[in-house]
Design an enzyme around this catalytic site. Sequence first.
Site, PDB file in Angstrom:
ATOM      1  N   SER A 158       0.800  -1.196   0.080  1.00 53.31           N
ATOM      2  CA  SER A 158      -0.010   0.067  -0.006  1.00 53.31           C
ATOM      3  C   SER A 158       0.945   1.272   0.145  1.00 53.31           C
ATOM      4  CB  SER A 158      -0.835  -0.012   1.171  1.00 53.31           C
ATOM      5  OG  SER A 158      -0.168  -0.097   2.272  1.00 53.31           O
ATOM      6  N   GLY A 160       1.815   3.037  -2.180  1.00 49.92           N
ATOM      7  CA  GLY A 160       2.926   3.084  -3.392  1.00 49.92           C
ATOM      8  C   GLY A 160       3.964   2.254  -3.205  1.00 49.92           C
ATOM      9  N   GLU A 265     -11.815   4.105  -5.576  1.00 43.02           N
ATOM     10  CA  GLU A 265     -10.671   4.702  -6.279  1.00 43.02           C
ATOM     11  C   GLU A 265     -10.799   4.719  -7.812  1.00 43.02           C
ATOM     12  OE1 GLU A 265      -6.518   4.092  -5.107  1.00 43.02           O
ATOM     13  OE2 GLU A 265      -7.068   3.807  -2.986  1.00 43.02           O
ATOM     14  N   ASP A 284      -7.602   7.370   3.202  1.00 52.02           N
ATOM     15  CA  ASP A 284      -6.582   8.254   3.613  1.00 52.02           C
ATOM     16  C   ASP A 284      -6.856   9.860   2.861  1.00 52.02           C
ATOM     17  OD1 ASP A 284      -5.604   7.631   1.036  1.00 52.02           O
ATOM     18  OD2 ASP A 284      -3.598   7.131   1.805  1.00 52.02           O
ATOM     19  N   ARG A 362       3.645   9.653   6.647  1.00 50.86           N
ATOM     20  CA  ARG A 362       2.784  10.691   6.698  1.00 50.86           C
ATOM     21  C   ARG A 362       2.717  10.835   8.472  1.00 50.86           C
ATOM     22  NH1 ARG A 362      -2.150   8.670   5.022  1.00 50.86           N
ATOM     23  NH2 ARG A 362      -1.279   8.683   3.015  1.00 50.86           N
TER      24      ARG A 362
HETATM   25  N1  LIG Z   1      -2.559   1.841 -14.133  1.00 57.87           N
HETATM   26  C1  LIG Z   1      -2.249   2.859 -13.553  1.00 57.87           C
HETATM   27  N2  LIG Z   1      -1.909   4.069 -14.315  1.00 57.87           N
HETATM   28  C2  LIG Z   1      -1.723   5.387 -14.107  1.00 57.87           C
HETATM   29  N3  LIG Z   1      -1.366   5.451 -13.035  1.00 57.87           N
HETATM   30  C3  LIG Z   1      -1.505   4.708 -11.832  1.00 57.87           C
HETATM   31  C4  LIG Z   1      -1.859   3.172 -12.120  1.00 57.87           C
HETATM   32  N4  LIG Z   1      -2.033   2.564 -11.095  1.00 57.87           N
HETATM   33  C5  LIG Z   1      -1.725   3.405 -10.145  1.00 57.87           C
HETATM   34  N5  LIG Z   1      -1.368   4.529 -10.496  1.00 57.87           N
HETATM   35  C6  LIG Z   1      -1.035   5.745  -9.825  1.00 57.87           C
HETATM   36  O1  LIG Z   1      -0.497   5.286  -8.704  1.00 57.87           O
HETATM   37  C7  LIG Z   1      -1.360   5.683  -7.455  1.00 57.87           C
HETATM   38  C8  LIG Z   1      -1.230   4.672  -6.666  1.00 57.87           C
HETATM   39  O2  LIG Z   1      -1.639   3.458  -7.074  1.00 57.87           O
HETATM   40  P1  LIG Z   1      -2.724   2.244  -5.987  1.00 57.87           P
HETATM   41  O3  LIG Z   1      -3.580   3.068  -5.550  1.00 57.87           O
HETATM   42  O4  LIG Z   1      -2.776   1.309  -6.748  1.00 57.87           O
HETATM   43  O5  LIG Z   1      -1.402   2.001  -5.093  1.00 57.87           O
HETATM   44  P2  LIG Z   1      -1.496   1.746  -3.373  1.00 57.87           P
HETATM   45  O6  LIG Z   1      -0.131   1.146  -3.065  1.00 57.87           O
HETATM   46  O7  LIG Z   1      -2.679   0.919  -3.218  1.00 57.87           O
HETATM   47  O8  LIG Z   1      -1.849   3.003  -2.958  1.00 57.87           O
HETATM   48  P3  LIG Z   1      -2.694   3.509  -1.760  1.00 57.87           P
HETATM   49  O9  LIG Z   1      -2.630   2.319  -0.647  1.00 57.87           O
HETATM   50  O10 LIG Z   1      -2.184   4.690  -1.236  1.00 57.87           O
HETATM   51  O11 LIG Z   1      -4.065   3.631  -2.249  1.00 57.87           O
HETATM   52  C9  LIG Z   1      -2.732   5.893  -7.943  1.00 57.87           C
HETATM   53  O12 LIG Z   1      -3.126   6.727  -7.209  1.00 57.87           O
HETATM   54  C10 LIG Z   1      -2.220   6.482  -9.386  1.00 57.87           C
HETATM   55  O13 LIG Z   1      -1.997   8.048  -9.169  1.00 57.87           O
HETATM   56 MG   LIG Z   2      -4.702   3.356  -3.994  1.00 55.85          MG
END
Ligand SMILES: Nc1ncnc2c1ncn2[C@@H]1O[C@H](COP(=O)(O)OP(=O)(O)OP(=O)(O)O)[C@@H](O)[C@H]1O
Ligand SMILES: [Mg+2]
Length: 394
Positions: A158, A160, A265, A284, A362
Amino acid sequence: MYGAPLSGQAKKMMLLGSGELGKEVVIEAQRLGVETIAVDRYASAPAMQVAHRSYVIPMLDGEELRRIIEQERPDLIVPEIEAIATQTLVELEREGYRVVPTANAARLTMDREGIRRLASETLGLPTAKFAFADSLEELKTAVAEIGTPCVIKPIMSSSGKGQSVCRTPDDVETSWNYAMEGGRAKKTRVIVEEFIRFDSEITLLTVRSVSGTTYCAPIGHIQKDGDYIESWQPHEMSEEQIREAERIAGAITDALGGTGIYGVELFLAPDKVYFSEVSPRPHDTGMVTMATQDLSEFALHVRAILGFPIPTIRLLTPGASYTLKADRESESFRIGGLEEALSVPNSQVRVFGKPETKIGRRMAVALSSSDDVGQARRQAKEAASCLRIEYGDQ
Ligand SMILES: Nc1ncnc2c1ncn2[C@@H]1O[C@H](COP(=O)(O)OP(=O)(O)OP(=O)(O)O)[C@@H](O)[C@H]1O
Ligand SMILES: [Mg+2]
């Protein structure tokens, strides 16, 4: 369809994960007279500082999880993070415990594969093209199939972590290594997603309660390195985009079921709305609702899971949030600049009270409101820029 209301009022709530979102959930639960127990893998986590009692356990350890749940016998088990032994939650639910929103929702959203397959394959919702890989060799094949640029993420991570954009086939190995370092729970599987050139991205907070399904005004946000930096509400969208966003959010939350708030999302591209992922809990980017709505996402979650009605949700004002992140690791620090931050009109600050800083962690958020969402964003950014982490061991 929304689960049986709890008979009378729930007495005891156990929160699995005790970060800044859980802290607000605990506060809202206590406002309705609920006994709260906070659990996390480290001591003095934000929600533990306000809960009645707390436990420190490895959250992916099913036996430990079962031990404290059987000891406390909570009326409600409320996951706040993804990294929990969700199989144990599934078993406990079968034995009669109540898991929020459902144990299956926690299980499916624990990794990216379960929820992506449900959204795309079972429900036919629009998503980026995707493929999975368990080794560097498989990843090379998957990238060739999806094309570049693409996004590579560990299936369990999570904020990123371990996520990177693979721009050319030459980047595949770097992305693989990065994913292996950032993934959770020793899983080597990754997802490859088509890179979506979206105009903007939003979170659509969707509440399932005895009153039915209700959508909050869309929250726009900006992410950097896969983690949220700022969010605002409402995000400007066409009627058609709102209809499509609500259709997608309705379908995925109906499939996951139970009661509570979901953060759906979505990516908004010129011709299409894409489903990205969903959190079966407060989001968040939704912290902005503490400055904008009559009932924040935390108040809504608590009301919904206790089986209380939510007849209306009012957006009282446009608003924005902007985060403060640490840039080094330390156990000796304080958050300074509060006086300056609070001098910014219509602004508030939430200091999470985390015991340690880590790079990118954060630590606080600034919240602002204004009649104009652009102005709210400028104020929140200004207030956050006044905050600083003063390290004692520098
Ligand atoms: N397929 C995609 N194309 C373009 N941008 C993307 C893509 N997948 C993710 N992103 C970018 O990366 C961000 C984080 O991706 P994602 O929500 O899948 O990850 P995460 O680790 O679950 O983040 P979080 O836990 O903060 O929600 C997205 O909000 C978007 O800005
Ligand atoms: Mg996300």
